[in-house]
Motif scaffolding. Structure first.
Motif, PDB file in Angstrom:
ATOM      1  N   LYS A 149     -66.528  -6.256 -16.853  1.00 33.40           N
ATOM      2  CA  LYS A 149     -67.083  -5.362 -15.839  1.00 33.40           C
ATOM      3  C   LYS A 149     -66.741  -5.961 -14.484  1.00 33.40           C
ATOM      4  N   LYS A 184     -66.715  -5.721 -10.379  1.00 32.30           N
ATOM      5  CA  LYS A 184     -67.223  -5.148  -9.133  1.00 32.30           C
ATOM      6  C   LYS A 184     -66.331  -5.624  -7.987  1.00 32.30           C
ATOM      7  N   THR A 205     -66.969  -0.141  -9.104  1.00 30.64           N
ATOM      8  CA  THR A 205     -66.972  -0.812 -10.404  1.00 30.64           C
ATOM      9  C   THR A 205     -65.839  -0.277 -11.272  1.00 30.64           C
TER      10      THR A 205
END
Length: 210
Positions: free
Chosen positions: A39, A41, A50
């Protein structure tokens, strides 16, 4: 014939978790314990955004993924989830570990995804168990011949404009001869890429996460 390019470094990289697994199927949960979900960001003109990618656990504190996942992004923060099947829920098997730092292959080029390799150092070591394991490397002299069937796994869209799958999917593709990819892709490199695909054009992977 639909032909694909997959970066290779003794094994198939996941093309950012194979951003799309087209014509595939859901894997048996936790049957690919080396898979890692990233993930990511980052900041752009629209603010905090994101994205997500996939990768492989290569040792308890290191994951390999694709360079284009982070290239040209600013103020990047990456969390790696191991032991996942459905990334939309917090499974008991999951281990979420921040990436302490990472490095892009020094000869990476976005033009043709040459040397599209990203190495991440995890902040803490993963706990190796039945759901979290390191990927096995092939031998240095092993060669994948044309006609060999391989599987590519990842989380992502199940069609070019399809819905996003939160469960791990995989598709079986066949290794092709080099010549078609050399003819169709100007940046195809025999020593670091593999030519794979589906002659019916119904199975594929694709790396975009739009």
């Amino acid at each position: 014939m639909l032909l694909l390019l997959l970066i290779s470094s003794a094994f198939l990289l996941p093309w950012a978790g194979a951003g799309r697994i087209i014509g595939g199927q859901e894997v048996v949960p936790h049957s690919r314990p080396y898979m890692a979900f990233l993930k990511i960001k980052f900041v752009n003109q629209s603010g905090i955004q994101t994205s997500r990618c996939g990768g492989f656990l290569i040792r308890p504190d290191a994951v390999i993924s694709a360079a284009h996942c982070v290239a040209e992004k600013r103020r990047v923060n990456i969390t790696v989830t191991l032991g996942a099947h459905n990334i939309s829920v917090r499974e008991q098997s999951q281990q979420r570990i921040p990436a302490a730092r990472w490095v892009i292959h020094p000869k990476y080029s976005s033009d043709g995804h040459i040397n599209d390799i990203l190495l991440l150092k995890l902040k803490t070591k993963a706990k190796i168990n039945k759901n979290v394991k390191q990927i096995d490397f092939s031998g240095s002299n092993e060669y994948v011949r044309a006609g060999t069937k391989c599987r590519v796994a990842g989380w992502g869209r199940t069609a070019v404009k399809g819905h996003v799958s939160d469960v791990l999917m995989e598709v079986e593709l066949k290794v092709q001869n080099e010549e078609p990819c050399e003819r169709l892709f100007l940046n195809y490199l025999r020593h670091s890429m593999m030519c794979v695909g589906d002659k019916n054009g119904k199975k594929s992977t694709y790396s975009s996460w739009d």
